[in-house]
Design a protein around this motif. Structure first.
Motif, PDB file in Angstrom:
ATOM      1  N   THR A 239       0.824  -1.206   0.000  1.00  8.18           N
ATOM      2  CA  THR A 239       0.000   0.000   0.000  1.00  8.18           C
ATOM      3  C   THR A 239       0.861   1.259   0.000  1.00  8.18           C
ATOM      4  OG1 THR A 239      -0.223  -0.205   2.421  1.00  8.18           O
ATOM      5  CG2 THR A 239      -2.011  -1.077   1.048  1.00  8.18           C
ATOM      6  N   PHE A 240       2.041   1.192   0.599  1.00 13.54           N
ATOM      7  CA  PHE A 240       2.971   2.324   0.512  1.00 13.54           C
ATOM      8  C   PHE A 240       3.375   2.565  -0.939  1.00 13.54           C
ATOM      9  CE2 PHE A 240       7.484   3.670   0.268  1.00 13.54           C
ATOM     10  CZ  PHE A 240       7.371   4.936   0.840  1.00 13.54           C
ATOM     11  N   GLY A 241       3.689   1.487  -1.647  1.00 13.99           N
ATOM     12  CA  GLY A 241       4.089   1.612  -3.048  1.00 13.99           C
ATOM     13  C   GLY A 241       2.970   2.143  -3.923  1.00 13.99           C
ATOM     14  N   ILE A 242       1.736   1.693  -3.666  1.00 16.12           N
ATOM     15  CA  ILE A 242       0.595   2.205  -4.432  1.00 16.12           C
ATOM     16  C   ILE A 242       0.412   3.688  -4.164  1.00 16.12           C
ATOM     17  CG2 ILE A 242      -1.913   2.152  -4.647  1.00 16.12           C
ATOM     18  CD1 ILE A 242      -1.806  -0.864  -4.184  1.00 16.12           C
ATOM     19  N   THR A 243       0.428   4.068  -2.882  1.00 17.55           N
ATOM     20  CA  THR A 243       0.222   5.471  -2.516  1.00 17.55           C
ATOM     21  C   THR A 243       1.268   6.370  -3.158  1.00 17.55           C
ATOM     22  OG1 THR A 243      -0.771   4.835  -0.395  1.00 17.55           O
ATOM     23  CG2 THR A 243       0.065   7.085  -0.585  1.00 17.55           C
ATOM     24  N   ALA A 244       2.521   5.961  -3.068  1.00 19.18           N
ATOM     25  CA  ALA A 244       3.613   6.765  -3.613  1.00 19.18           C
ATOM     26  C   ALA A 244       3.453   6.959  -5.116  1.00 19.18           C
ATOM     27  CB  ALA A 244       4.957   6.096  -3.313  1.00 19.18           C
ATOM     28  N   ASN A 245       3.246   5.873  -5.826  1.00 15.76           N
ATOM     29  CA  ASN A 245       3.148   5.963  -7.278  1.00 15.76           C
ATOM     30  C   ASN A 245       1.877   6.674  -7.717  1.00 15.76           C
ATOM     31  OD1 ASN A 245       5.363   4.264  -8.889  1.00 15.76           O
ATOM     32  ND2 ASN A 245       5.041   3.317  -6.881  1.00 15.76           N
ATOM     33  N   ASP A 318      14.417   7.200   3.753  1.00 18.63           N
ATOM     34  CA  ASP A 318      13.443   6.802   4.764  1.00 18.63           C
ATOM     35  C   ASP A 318      12.914   8.030   5.507  1.00 18.63           C
ATOM     36  OD1 ASP A 318      11.854   5.577   6.608  1.00 18.63           O
ATOM     37  OD2 ASP A 318      13.480   4.590   7.709  1.00 18.63           O
ATOM     38  N   TYR A 319      11.789   8.578   5.002  1.00 17.06           N
ATOM     39  CA  TYR A 319      11.138   9.681   5.699  1.00 17.06           C
ATOM     40  C   TYR A 319      10.081   9.179   6.668  1.00 17.06           C
ATOM     41  CZ  TYR A 319      13.224  13.076   2.466  1.00 17.06           C
ATOM     42  OH  TYR A 319      14.105  13.859   1.762  1.00 17.06           O
ATOM     43  N   GLY A 320       9.865   7.878   6.703  1.00 17.02           N
ATOM     44  CA  GLY A 320       8.857   7.334   7.594  1.00 17.02           C
ATOM     45  C   GLY A 320       7.488   7.919   7.313  1.00 17.02           C
ATOM     46  N   ALA A 321       6.775   8.268   8.374  1.00 19.59           N
ATOM     47  CA  ALA A 321       5.425   8.822   8.233  1.00 19.59           C
ATOM     48  C   ALA A 321       5.422  10.160   7.505  1.00 19.59           C
ATOM     49  CB  ALA A 321       4.786   8.975   9.605  1.00 19.59           C
ATOM     50  N   ALA A 322       6.562  10.839   7.473  1.00 19.06           N
ATOM     51  CA  ALA A 322       6.636  12.142   6.810  1.00 19.06           C
ATOM     52  C   ALA A 322       6.525  12.039   5.289  1.00 19.06           C
ATOM     53  CB  ALA A 322       7.930  12.864   7.185  1.00 19.06           C
ATOM     54  N   TRP A 323       6.610  10.820   4.745  1.00 22.88           N
ATOM     55  CA  TRP A 323       6.379  10.663   3.303  1.00 22.88           C
ATOM     56  C   TRP A 323       4.967  11.123   2.943  1.00 22.88           C
ATOM     57  CZ3 TRP A 323       9.049  10.752  -0.774  1.00 22.88           C
ATOM     58  CH2 TRP A 323      10.281  10.099  -0.901  1.00 22.88           C
ATOM     59  N   ALA A 324       4.015  10.919   3.845  1.00 24.10           N
ATOM     60  CA  ALA A 324       2.626  11.282   3.543  1.00 24.10           C
ATOM     61  C   ALA A 324       2.506  12.750   3.169  1.00 24.10           C
ATOM     62  CB  ALA A 324       1.725  10.967   4.738  1.00 24.10           C
ATOM     63  N   GLN A 325       3.212  13.629   3.881  1.00 21.09           N
ATOM     64  CA  GLN A 325       3.157  15.056   3.562  1.00 21.09           C
ATOM     65  C   GLN A 325       3.703  15.321   2.168  1.00 21.09           C
ATOM     66  OE1 GLN A 325       4.814  17.493   6.927  1.00 21.09           O
ATOM     67  NE2 GLN A 325       5.039  15.459   7.859  1.00 21.09           N
ATOM     68  N   PHE A 372     -11.042  15.005  -8.220  1.00 22.90           N
ATOM     69  CA  PHE A 372     -11.615  13.735  -7.799  1.00 22.90           C
ATOM     70  C   PHE A 372     -10.582  12.658  -7.448  1.00 22.90           C
ATOM     71  CE2 PHE A 372     -14.670  15.914 -10.501  1.00 22.90           C
ATOM     72  CZ  PHE A 372     -15.770  15.949  -9.661  1.00 22.90           C
ATOM     73  N   HIS A 373      -9.310  12.926  -7.684  1.00 21.97           N
ATOM     74  CA  HIS A 373      -8.296  11.939  -7.316  1.00 21.97           C
ATOM     75  C   HIS A 373      -8.012  12.032  -5.817  1.00 21.97           C
ATOM     76  CE1 HIS A 373      -7.586  11.173 -11.514  1.00 21.97           C
ATOM     77  NE2 HIS A 373      -7.246  12.414 -11.738  1.00 21.97           N
ATOM     78  N   PRO A 374      -8.094  10.904  -5.120  1.00 22.06           N
ATOM     79  CA  PRO A 374      -7.812  10.963  -3.677  1.00 22.06           C
ATOM     80  C   PRO A 374      -6.338  11.243  -3.411  1.00 22.06           C
ATOM     81  CG  PRO A 374      -8.099   8.680  -4.416  1.00 22.06           C
ATOM     82  CD  PRO A 374      -8.466   9.563  -5.582  1.00 22.06           C
ATOM     83  N   PRO A 375      -6.043  11.900  -2.267  1.00 19.01           N
ATOM     84  CA  PRO A 375      -7.010  12.371  -1.274  1.00 19.01           C
ATOM     85  C   PRO A 375      -7.663  13.676  -1.690  1.00 19.01           C
ATOM     86  CG  PRO A 375      -4.803  12.933  -0.561  1.00 19.01           C
ATOM     87  CD  PRO A 375      -4.640  12.143  -1.829  1.00 19.01           C
ATOM     88  N   ALA A 376      -8.890  13.886  -1.215  1.00 22.46           N
ATOM     89  CA  ALA A 376      -9.621  15.112  -1.492  1.00 22.46           C
ATOM     90  C   ALA A 376      -8.897  16.298  -0.847  1.00 22.46           C
ATOM     91  CB  ALA A 376     -11.043  15.005  -0.942  1.00 22.46           C
ATOM     92  N   PHE A 384      -1.677  18.051   6.904  1.00 18.40           N
ATOM     93  CA  PHE A 384      -0.745  19.080   7.370  1.00 18.40           C
ATOM     94  C   PHE A 384      -1.208  19.713   8.677  1.00 18.40           C
ATOM     95  CE2 PHE A 384       0.786  18.484   3.164  1.00 18.40           C
ATOM     96  CZ  PHE A 384       2.133  18.815   3.224  1.00 18.40           C
ATOM     97  N   ALA A 385      -2.512  19.862   8.846  1.00 14.02           N
ATOM     98  CA  ALA A 385      -3.013  20.389  10.116  1.00 14.02           C
ATOM     99  C   ALA A 385      -2.666  19.455  11.264  1.00 14.02           C
ATOM    100  CB  ALA A 385      -4.527  20.600  10.023  1.00 14.02           C
TER     101      ALA A 385
END
Length: 391
Positions: A239-245, A318-325, A372-376, A384-385
């Motif tokens: 799921t990390f790989g899907i999210t990133a790509n 390796d940004y860990g959870a910070a990749w999400a931002q 319409f592409h997630p995330p909204a 970020f908040a």
């Protein structure tokens, strides 16, 4: 020019030469007008090996990384945004496989080999009413006792519906002794119980034919099951790989669209003359110069951001959870720039740009799909908040 930039130029000339892009740009208008899938574009891309870009050299592929594919997708989107977006969903799958490969997980080697051999992958995960997306599913996955599952549910926005031969899907197994499990795997085209909706008449990105896919007890064979992940927000390399790509490559498409919108805006101003100002070109009118300058200033950070993040991803930083931002920001800023620049192009084109056949009009409609592409947008802001405001 650096060696890296020289290589990128060579890749562009190899896979997406100018004459190919001109054909794509001409067909983009036709596909949009006729609400037709991009069969001719796809055939030409396949002939050039474009769909194999992520396949590692060890498996006989080009072995490109995210940074290189991002640049190519940006270039493709300047000519045919819908073609780029459709192909993107193949790359989301093969890029995820490559990301796992680079991080030591070779469990999807069989799928990379299929991509090398010409199979076309698509993304069948989004569902109506499922804002968990990858972390939940409304599709039922009923185990059959031999390792296979019967899937029943609806997947929406399945790009490449007329052409895919492999579809990554997920469903929820609520019978597991260790709690609900999300089951991921690949369906093969022609599987009984898999049908596609014929309903596709949308505002923009029409050539993607991202129709709904209906699963009615479709069998996901045991050897095509690739992951079982606990339901909910549980980290996993797949799921990390899907999210990133998904997010970085979606951002690449909208970055390319934003770039083209600036070109269209500039070209339109060069052609227009102001009767009120003695016939001078609109390029000399202050209000239009400011409009283009503001659009260009806002856009300048988008390709730079993508270049930085995709290089870090290739290098397995390796940004860990910070990749999400980083993922969220890249996608959010690129689609924001695409919509803003497409609007600027409409203003600069004047009344001529308002016709549906005008490229400025098509870009404006294509850019709207980014919403319409997630995330909204509200989810992006929440990421970020949460980082800056919550303890």
């Amino acid at each position: 020019m650096t060696d890296r930039e020289q290589r990128l130029v060579e890749l562009e000339e190899k896979y997406l030469p100018d004459e190919l892009l001109e054909r794509f740009r001409e067909r983009a208008a036709q596909y949009d007008r006729d609400n037709a899938f991009f069969f001719e574009d796809l055939e030409e891309l396949e002939e050039r090996g474009y769909l194999t870009l992520f396949v590692p050299e060890e498996l006989g592929g080009p072995g490109l990384g995210m940074n290189e594919v991002s640049r190519l997708q940006q270039r493709l989107a300047t000519a045919a945004p819908a073609t780029a977006l459709g192909v993107n969903m193949h790359f989301v799958c093969t890029g995820m496989m490559r990301a796992m490969w680079n991080r030591g997980d070779k469990s999807l080697q069989f799928a990379l080999e299929e991509a090398r051999d010409g199979e076309v992958f698509a993304f069948g995960v989004s569902e109506p009413g499922n804002d968990w997306v990858l972390q939940g599913s409304n599709t039922k996955a009923v185990p059959q006792g031999d390792g296979s599952y019967r899937l029943s549910g609806v997947k929406i926005f399945t790009s490449m519906t007329p052409a895919w031969t492999r579809l990554i899907v997920h469903g929820k197994d609520e019978t597991a002794a260790d709690g609900p499990q999300l089951v991921y795997g690949f369906l093969t085209r022609g599987t009984e119980g898999v049908t596609s909706s014929d309903d596709w008449d949308v505002l923009g990105m029409r050539a993607t034919h991202s129709r709904a896919t209906i699963l009615e007890e479709a069998v996901l064979e045991a050897d095509r099951v690739v992951r079982r992940i606990p339901d909910g927000p549980n980290p996993d390399l797949l799921t990390f790989g899907i999210t990133a790509n998904f997010q970085l490559l979606i951002a690449s498409v909208y970055a390319g669209l934003a770039h083209r919108a600036l070109e269209v805006a500039s070209d339109a101003l060069r052609k227009r003359r102001s009767a009120k100002n003695g016939g001078v070109p609109y390029t000399e009118l202050g209000e239009f110069r400011v409009r283009v300058a503001d659009a260009a200033l806002e856009f300048a950070a988008v390709p730079a951001q993508l270049d930085s993040y995709t290089r870090d991803f290739d290098e397995c930083v390796d940004y860990g959870a910070a990749w999400a931002q980083r993922f969220v920001s890249a996608k959010y800023m690129a689609q924001k720039a695409a919509r803003a620049n497409a609007e600027a192009a409409l203003h600069c084109a004047g009344g001529a740009g308002f016709g549906n056949a005008a490229e400025a009009s098509r870009l404006y409609r294509d850019a709207a799909a980014g919403i319409f592409h997630p995330p909204a947008p509200e989810v992006s802001r929440a990421v970020f908040a949460n980082v800056w405001l919550d303890d």
